[in-house]
Each structure stands twice: as structure tokens, then as C-alpha cells.
Enzyme design. Structure first.
Site, PDB file in Angstrom:
ATOM      1  N   LYS A  29      19.775 -15.363  10.550  1.00 56.26           N
ATOM      2  CA  LYS A  29      19.017 -16.481  10.010  1.00 56.26           C
ATOM      3  C   LYS A  29      17.535 -16.327  10.312  1.00 56.26           C
ATOM      4  O   LYS A  29      17.145 -16.276  11.482  1.00 56.26           O
ATOM      5  CB  LYS A  29      19.522 -17.804  10.576  1.00 56.26           C
ATOM      6  N   HIS A 142      19.675  -0.959   8.290  1.00 58.38           N
ATOM      7  CA  HIS A 142      20.964  -0.493   7.767  1.00 58.38           C
ATOM      8  C   HIS A 142      20.959  -0.159   6.278  1.00 58.38           C
ATOM      9  O   HIS A 142      21.825   0.588   5.817  1.00 58.38           O
ATOM     10  CB  HIS A 142      22.037  -1.543   8.036  1.00 58.38           C
ATOM     11  N   ASP A 177      19.749  -1.855  20.161  1.00 52.13           N
ATOM     12  CA  ASP A 177      20.549  -2.840  19.442  1.00 52.13           C
ATOM     13  C   ASP A 177      22.013  -2.453  19.587  1.00 52.13           C
ATOM     14  O   ASP A 177      22.327  -1.264  19.699  1.00 52.13           O
ATOM     15  CB  ASP A 177      20.154  -2.865  17.965  1.00 52.13           C
ATOM     16  N   ARG A 272      28.143 -12.808  21.324  1.00 51.71           N
ATOM     17  CA  ARG A 272      29.584 -12.799  21.085  1.00 51.71           C
ATOM     18  C   ARG A 272      30.047 -11.643  20.210  1.00 51.71           C
ATOM     19  O   ARG A 272      31.241 -11.372  20.110  1.00 51.71           O
ATOM     20  CB  ARG A 272      30.016 -14.128  20.466  1.00 51.71           C
TER      21      ARG A 272
END
Length: 548
Positions: A29, A142, A177, A272
Site C-alpha cells: 500500500k 520483480h 529484502d 508475517r
């Protein structure tokens, strides 16, 4: 808070980036950038940076610039999504790599902004206008040349590196990352002018499934790609056994003229999906190591599914770049509630098992050092030195001027002109002076084990100039994220309906944002383009190779 910094820091920002968010189409977001900027401001860091605002000092990237990497057919598809999505809805499956991709009607405008900031920041470094350029909006590594991947529509990282290579002989790219930067690796897999170093999580079934230790480059790019795949629970203590020594030796041998870093928050404890367990202290050590390299540094965002931690780490890294010490208590500001209950600038390690053993880390380190040892050793490049005179700005960095026109101008050159103009055979000059290359490195095909059968047509994309209307920010949605097709035709909607397989963010945080940003409305037209891939399981780009 005190600062004796002579480092010139440019800070690229677009306050309205969140209005281009699609609540349904992406787990990332853009509202997180506003949350981070608010914390940066609350800590009083504005006077220590030179703020570069979209529309004043830089502009959304023009189509012909994006075409230096991406194909015309793919760009034409993205541009048609805004007004003519019903015409291209049935083509969506031809422009995706995996089932996590969903297209919204504002995908092109959104991509123009984050990519525009990254490329403008890269040009500013090349011109010597700053020592560090920051664009937390960017960092989406990506996307491939002819398709989207993950939640990345346009690969701003590749475009920024290509911009740096116009004035710099060699660029070091570092990915911090949980997700491997597969698009960047693929783009520069056969060139020796870009060294890719990636620390990422490698677990079976985890996106994108690439980044094995054996993927070290091919052709001219042999030994110029270093992957550091780790397992769940990777912590600060593991940095000394893997990432930091690899970075030090690689930078010493490669001698880059510029450095690009994707700083994602998914490596932090509490994410998570990332399932790694670093803290802000460990992350800060990584940035200090990058600053010690002593080259112009481009800092980009990355995975940011946990908004509070993303804001924390980007604020901490901004302060570190400015050489400012921050108090641990977070100041009161409009998003103070996001950091409850601790209200502190820290990330507590999660209670979880660390599956990385000293043996596994050593095996990966040995493989990485072997790759570095096989790399040609370059002549030393002079490190950055304090500027003789400071520009008339608060931070000492000169404000860049807008070079990319706000209205995209169609060029007659092919969209992939960079691919044809790049040199693959010549050796880089071994001079201590900063070379001015006459050609760019070839944007390569993927390694054989990563090649995909992708469908893409040929077309000519007309420029779509966009203005930036004032609108409210769009925050995160609740846990269940669904991608629903709505391209104006019921048949397209029925054919392109699915449910995303992952969750992101904190449900209570999302609810708070929705109440706070009630004036913002999500994009009504979402095209799910998951054709040909099984829903519910993140597909791998290639088989992960275990360290050995």
C-alpha cells in the site's frame, strides 16, 4: 538530536502517491510512504535533507524512458487499463509471471510516479548533486521486460541502474529484502558492469523461488551475481557470519562507482510473510557498511507490508544517512497510534526459531567468497569527499531541476533502444578517473533455469500524459485481499475472478486507516490476471538451489 554531517542527502517524495493505491490489487500500500514521511517530519529530519517534490523538482517518468527496459506491447497494455480496460482485459494473462499479479486501472500512473522518483534520484547522483538520494516510494525489483511480477508493474530499480550506468562504469546493487530481486538479477545477468548482491529468504514455495547460490552470472556477467539465501529466523547476529563480510569483500574487488540498495522491511522481526528476525540495529549496521563503501548511494524502498515497521526502518535509515541521532521515543504526530503500544523507534525480535546454523551460513559465505575471488579485481575508485562548497539549501545538496517533461513525448527510437546500444565485449577501463561509458550493458535474458514462456504482442504505445489531481490517501484494506475483475464487461469479469492467497498488514491498523481516510475511494476496476497459475500457492520462478 545533533548533526555534524557534511553528507548531502536528497529526499524524493510525492505526498499524493497513496491516491493511486488499489486496495484490491496489491498487498503493498503506497499509504505507507505517507506514514513514513510523517514520522521523518515528526523527528525533525526535514532540515537535514533536501526535499525533492514531484511536479516541482522531478516528474513522473515518461513512456519513452520506461521503454529503455520494458517492451512497447507491455507499456501499451498498462496505459490502456485507465480508460480502455475492457479492450485489453482478455490480454492480462499474457503480461503476468505469477498468480499474485492483479492490475488496477491506475497501475500506469502509479508506476510512473515511483519509477520517476527513482530515475530522477539516480540522475542527481550522477551529476554530483548529492551523496545519498532517497526514494522510499521506489524499490519494486520483480517486474520483467514484458510482464508484471509480484506486485511490481514497472521495474524502477533496473531503470535507475540504467540511468546510473550512463555516467558510471560500474554499479553495485544490494537487495535487503525477504524477497529475491529476481527482475534485477535477470536484467543484468550477462554484464560485468553491475554486481548484484542479494540477501533474501529461501524456503520452498516462497516467492519468487529464485536466488540460488549457484546463480552467479553468465557470459561477461560471470561471477557478478551473488545470492545469499537464508532460512527463517535470520537475525542480527547472523549478519557478521554472512552479509557484512560478503559486502566488504565484494565492494573492495568490484570497486563500484555507485551503489543502489533496496531496503525492504520484510527482513525485520514481526513481518508475517518475511519470517526473518532482524532489528533496526542490525539494519543500521547494513547501511553503515554501504556508506563505508564511499560511493554515491541510492536508497529505495522495498517490501512494506507492515506499515509501522516500514516507517520505523525508513526513518532510522534516513537519519543515519544524515548522521543524526534520534531519540527512541516516537514524537507525537498524526500517525502516533500506529506505533502503539511501545511508541518507540525499535523493532523487537520475534519469538521464533532460527533455522540458520553456523554450518549453513558458512557454506553460503564460502560460495559467495568463491564467486568474489573469481571476479576480476578493479583499480581502486576514489571515495566520496566532502563538497568544497555547499549549495544554498538547508542540507547542502543542490535541488535538481526537472528534466523529464511532465508531458511524455513520443520518440522515434525503438522502445528497447538500450538493449541494442549496449556493449558486451569490451572490458571496463581500469582508470582511477571516473569513466564516461559510451554504451550501456546488455539487458540480458534470464538464466536458463529461470526462463518462462511469456506471451507478448508487438505494438506502439501512445504517450499518456498524466496530471496529479489532489485526492485523499488510500490506506490498507482488511486481511482478506481479493482481486476482482471489473473491466466494464461481465464476461471479462467472470473470466478474470480469483482470490489472493496472502494476507498483509494489521487488520486493526487497516480499519483505522479506512476511517481516517474515508474520503478516499479504491480503484473500481481491478483486473485479476492470474491466468494459468494455481491460486493459493505462490508460484516459483525457478527451483531454489540449496547452499552447498
Amino acid at each position: 538530536m545533533a548533526s555534524q554531517s557534511t553528507r548531502r542527502v536528497l529526499y524524493y517524495h510525492e505526498e499524493r502517491i497513496g491516491q493511486y493505491a488499489s486496495i484490491d490489487a496489491s498487498l503493498r500500500k503506497p499509504h505507507v510512504v505517507r506514514v513514513a514521511d510523517s514520522l521523518i517530519k515528526a523527528y525533525g529530519l526535514y532540515p537535514h535533507v533536501t526535499r525533492c517534490i514531484c511536479g516541482q523538482h522531478w516528474s513522473p517518468i515518461a513512456e519513452n524512458e520506461v521503454g529503455k527496459f520494458h517492451t512497447e506491447a507491455y507499456l501499451q497494455f498498462l496505459q490502456k487499463l485507465e480508460y480502455d480496460a475492457h479492450e485489453v482485459a482478455d490480454q492480462a494473462a499474457s503480461f503476468v509471471l505469477n498468480s499474485s499479479v492483479c492490475f488496477s486501472e491506475n497501475a500506469w500512473q502509479y508506476s510512473q510516479i515511483y519509477a520517476g522518483g527513482s530515475v530522477a534520484a539516480a540522475h542527481a547522483l550522477s551529476k554530483g548533486q548529492a551523496d545519498v538520494s532517497i526514494n522510499w516510494i521506489g524499490g519494486q525489483p520483480h517486474a520483467r521486460r514484458n510482464c508484471a511480477s509480484g506486485f511490481s508493474y514497472i521495474n524502477d530499480v533496473v531503470l535507475a541502474i540504467l540511468a546510473l550506468l550512463q555516467a558510471n562504469e560500474r554499479v553495485l546493487f544490494v537487495n535487503l529484502d525477504a524477497y529475491h530481486a529476481n527482475g534485477v538479477e535477470e536484467a543484468f545477468y550477462t554484464t560485468d558492469r553491475v554486481l548484484c548482491l542479494s540477501l533474501h529468504r529461501a524456503v520452498e514455495g516462497f516467492f519468487p523461488g529464485s536466488g540460488g547460490v549457484k546463480d552467479t552470472g553468465e557470459g561477461q556477467g560471470a561471477h557478478h551475481n551473488i545470492n545469499l539465501p537464508v532460512k527463517d529466523g535470520f537475525s542480527d547476529d547472523d549478519l557478521d557470519g554472512l552479509f557484512l563480510p560478503t559486502l566488504e569483500v565484494a565492494a573492495e574487488n568490484f570497486q563500484p562507482h555507485a551503489v543502489v540498495c533496496c531496503a525492504g522491511s520484510s527482513v525485520l522481526g514481526g513481518d508475517r510473510l518475511g519470517c526473518m528476525n532482524m532489528t533496526l540495529k542490525g539494519y543500521s549496521r547494513c547501511l553503515r557498511a554501504l556508506l563505508v563503501v564511499g560511493r554515491p548511494l541510492l536508497l529505495l524502498g522495498g517490501t512494506s507490508y507492515t506499515q509501522a515497521n516500514s516507517a520505523r526502518v525508513w526513518t532510522a535509515l534516513t537519519a543515519l544517512a544524515c548522521e543524526v541521532d534520534l531519540p527512541i521515543e516516537i514524537p507525537d504526530h498524526e500517525y502516533s497510534s500506529y506505533y502503539s503500544p511501545t511508541d518507540r523507534l525499535e523493532v523487537t525480535p520475534a519469538t521464533m526459531s532460527n533455522l540458520n546454523t553456523s554450518e549453513s551460513l558458512k557454506a553460503t559465505l564460502d560460495a559467495a567468497l568463491a564467486t568474489v575471488a573469481a571476479m576480476p579485481v578493479r583499480v581502486a575508485v576514489p571515495k566520496l569527499s566532502p563538497p568544497a562548497t555547499a549549495a544554498a539549501t538547508t542540507s547542502g545538496a543542490a535541488l535538481p531541476t526537472v528534466e523529464t517533461p511532465l508531458v511524455s513525448v513520443k520518440q522515434e527510437t525503438p522502445a528497447v533502444e538500450a538493449q541494442h546500444a549496449l556493449s558486451e565485449t569490451s572490458e571496463p577501463p581500469q582508470s582511477q578517473q571516473m569513466p564516461m561509458p559510451t554504451s550501456l550493458p546488455t539487458v540480458s535474458s534470464p538464466p536458463p533455469q529461470q526462463q518462462q514462456q511469456l506471451s507478448a504482442g508487438v505494438g506502439t504505445a501512445a504517450p499518456q500524459p498524466q496530471q496529479l489531481p489532489a485526492a485523499g490517501e488510500a490506506g490498507e484494506q482488511a486481511d482478506e485481499v481479493s482481486c476482482v475483475a471489473g473491466a466494464g464487461a461481465s464476461s471479462a469479469s467472470d473470466a478474470l475472478r480469483t482470490t489472493a492467497s496472502q494476507q498483509a498488514g494489521d487488520a486493526s491498523r487497516c480499519a483505522a486507516e479506512e476511517g481516517e481516510l474515508a474520503g478516499a475511494t479504491p480503484s473500481p476496476m481491478i483486473i485479476d490476471s492470474c491466468g494459468g497459475a494455481a491460486a493459493g500457492t505462490p508460484p516459483a520462478d525457478s527451483a531454489m538451489e540449496a547452499p552447498h
